[in-house]
Design a protein around this motif. Structure first.
Motif, PDB file in Angstrom:
ATOM      1  N   SER A 100       1.741   0.009 -22.359  1.00  0.00           N
ATOM      2  CA  SER A 100       0.874  -0.516 -23.415  1.00  0.00           C
ATOM      3  C   SER A 100       1.664  -1.383 -24.389  1.00  0.00           C
ATOM      4  O   SER A 100       2.662  -0.932 -24.972  1.00  0.00           O
ATOM      5  N   TYR A 101       1.188  -2.574 -24.583  1.00  0.00           N
ATOM      6  CA  TYR A 101       1.847  -3.536 -25.468  1.00  0.00           C
ATOM      7  C   TYR A 101       1.965  -2.981 -26.879  1.00  0.00           C
ATOM      8  O   TYR A 101       3.013  -3.093 -27.515  1.00  0.00           O
ATOM      9  N   THR A 122       1.540  -4.695 -21.264  1.00  0.00           N
ATOM     10  CA  THR A 122       0.134  -4.762 -20.865  1.00  0.00           C
ATOM     11  C   THR A 122      -0.770  -4.574 -22.077  1.00  0.00           C
ATOM     12  O   THR A 122      -0.696  -3.556 -22.761  1.00  0.00           O
ATOM     13  N   HIS A 123      -1.611  -5.548 -22.329  1.00  0.00           N
ATOM     14  CA  HIS A 123      -2.541  -5.463 -23.454  1.00  0.00           C
ATOM     15  C   HIS A 123      -3.730  -4.578 -23.090  1.00  0.00           C
ATOM     16  O   HIS A 123      -4.285  -4.684 -21.990  1.00  0.00           O
ATOM     17  N   ARG A 124      -4.114  -3.724 -24.018  1.00  0.00           N
ATOM     18  CA  ARG A 124      -5.312  -2.888 -23.866  1.00  0.00           C
ATOM     19  C   ARG A 124      -6.456  -3.548 -24.611  1.00  0.00           C
ATOM     20  O   ARG A 124      -6.311  -3.921 -25.784  1.00  0.00           O
ATOM     21  N   GLY A 131      -6.333  -8.376 -23.680  1.00  0.00           N
ATOM     22  CA  GLY A 131      -6.378  -7.345 -22.656  1.00  0.00           C
ATOM     23  C   GLY A 131      -7.342  -7.694 -21.539  1.00  0.00           C
ATOM     24  O   GLY A 131      -7.978  -8.748 -21.518  1.00  0.00           O
ATOM     25  N   LYS A 209      -6.175   5.904 -18.571  1.00  0.00           N
ATOM     26  CA  LYS A 209      -6.090   6.849 -19.681  1.00  0.00           C
ATOM     27  C   LYS A 209      -5.568   8.183 -19.164  1.00  0.00           C
ATOM     28  O   LYS A 209      -5.788   8.532 -18.000  1.00  0.00           O
ATOM     29  N   ASP A 375      -5.904   7.245 -24.709  1.00  0.00           N
ATOM     30  CA  ASP A 375      -5.706   5.872 -24.249  1.00  0.00           C
ATOM     31  C   ASP A 375      -4.222   5.592 -24.187  1.00  0.00           C
ATOM     32  O   ASP A 375      -3.501   5.780 -25.162  1.00  0.00           O
ATOM     33  N   THR A 376      -3.726   5.164 -23.014  1.00  0.00           N
ATOM     34  CA  THR A 376      -2.290   4.904 -22.870  1.00  0.00           C
ATOM     35  C   THR A 376      -2.031   3.480 -22.423  1.00  0.00           C
ATOM     36  O   THR A 376      -2.926   2.795 -22.003  1.00  0.00           O
TER      37      THR A 376
END
Length: 376
Positions: A100-101, A122-124, A131, A209, A375-376
């Motif tokens: 996760s960014y 990685t953008h969520r 994301g 997640k 959320d990861t």
């Protein structure tokens, strides 16, 4: 930079620092699994045989995807402590992960550490406008799995920025580090730009997640894994996995000190058999190939670079249907390993996104069904 001038690998200091980082984290993980936990590892011999076949980077003919359920914030890197230490010293033959960014790349120190640890920013969607399924990091993962190197500087935009690539910048140790951008302003090392990273190994948690539930069911799988399978060239080897126990090590209901893993828990890591990818996904890849060829014919020069998609390849009904079907097949492969662990079959509805829509996009913590989600 012309292909004939581009380096086989990053700078020696970068490679040395990456090897040290991967080995130390792997050693700590192995120490916790085998020294402070009651750990059972199944199917490891077959997986190690596959890794042995991949030692020679130049001899690799395809990438490798491992895919598993996601039960704790420590799943990666902890599960890779199951590998003997000699495997943990060779970054060229170790996994690339998606991190996760907004958690792992918030400053230069963290960005350097996780980049050295072979984690892609990685953008969520919950936290960033950049994301989603079509962000540049997914293209990087596809290229790592494919036959590189990829040194393009003129890719069509996946973000409002006019390019996926940024100018070359200096790494912390030496000049000449090739980079890419996730949002048009940042810069990160571009692993797919180097020959020694081609046909690499990417691990993915398609649930996206952490999901902790007493009956050990999984959430629905997101479609990113389908992009890795459909678009990589050739189709990577795929090994499904099943993890139990890290949820007790780092349960989401744990109290202070939350940051300390709980020792003496029972942990099980199971490596499934390598899939026959032609049998499992050959028909879907053939349909994707035909769709890709039709769309590419309308692109400038009649060709699309690996990981680059037109709007038709992103949003057309046929493309969406292919991703759905591919993702469900991957989930079934993981469920097969789950059944090997003696767990009963899931209710089919738990594999559908519709089942979880009532949670809302931002909800975390304890759910109405008794599960814990992060959320990861």
């Amino acid at each position: 930079m012309r292909p004939e001038e581009h380096p086989i690998s990053p700078s020696l200091p970068w490679r040395t620092s990456s090897a040290f980082t991967m080995a130390m984290i792997g050693l700590l993980s192995r120490g916790f699994l085998h020294g402070l936990s009651r750990t059972e590892v199944n199917g490891l011999d077959g997986f190690l045989k596959l890794l042995d076949q991949r030692k020679d980077v130049e001899g690799r003919e395809r990438g490798l995807i491992t895919v598993s359920n996601h039960v704790s914030v420590l799943d990666d890197p902890m599960v890779w402590g199951a590998l003997p230490f000699r495997y943990l010293r060779s970054p060229d033959n170790l996994r690339w992960g998606l991190g996760s960014y907004d958690l792992c790349f918030t400053n230069k120190a963290l960005s350097t550490f996780f980049s050295l640890g072979q984690v892609l920013p990685t953008h969520r969607s919950k936290h960033s406008q950049f994301g989603g399924l079509f962000q540049p990091t997914i293209a990087q993962a596809i290229r790592i799995l494919s036959k590189g190197p990829f040194i393009h500087s003129n890719d069509p935009p996946e973000t409002p920025n006019p390019s996926l690539a940024s100018p070359d910048i200096s790494d912390p140790f030496a000049s000449g580090h090739l980079t890419f951008s996730t949002n048009g302003t940042d810069t990160f090392p571009a692993p797919s730009a180097y020959l020694n990273r081609r046909h690499g190994w990417v691990h993915i948690f398609p649930e996206g997640k952490v999901h902790q539930k007493e009956d050990r069911t999984m959430r629905y799988f997101k479609w990113g894994v389908s992009r890795l399978i459909l678009e990589s060239n050739p189709c990577p080897d795929i090994v499904p996995m099943w993890i139990e126990g890290p949820d007790e090590v780092m349960h989401e209901a744990r109290e202070w000190p939350r940051f300390i893993p709980r020792p003496l828990k029972r942990i099980s890591i199971t490596f499934g058999e390598r899939l026959d990818v032609e049998k499992a996904f050959g028909d879907l890849r053939e349909r994707w190939k035909r769709l890709h060829e039709r769309e590419s014919s309308n692109a400038p020069g009649g060709k699309l670079d690996v990981g680059v998609l037109t709007d038709g390849l992103k949003y057309a009904e046929e493309a969406v249907d292919l991703r759905k079907e591919c993702t469900m097949r991957v989930r079934e492969a993981v469920l097969k390993v789950r059944r090997q662990r003696g767990l009963s079959d899931e209710d089919p509805k738990v594999g559908l996104a519709e089942t979880y829509r009532s949670e809302g996009t931002g909800k975390e913590g304890k759910m109405d069904d008794g599960s814990w989600v992060t959320d990861t």
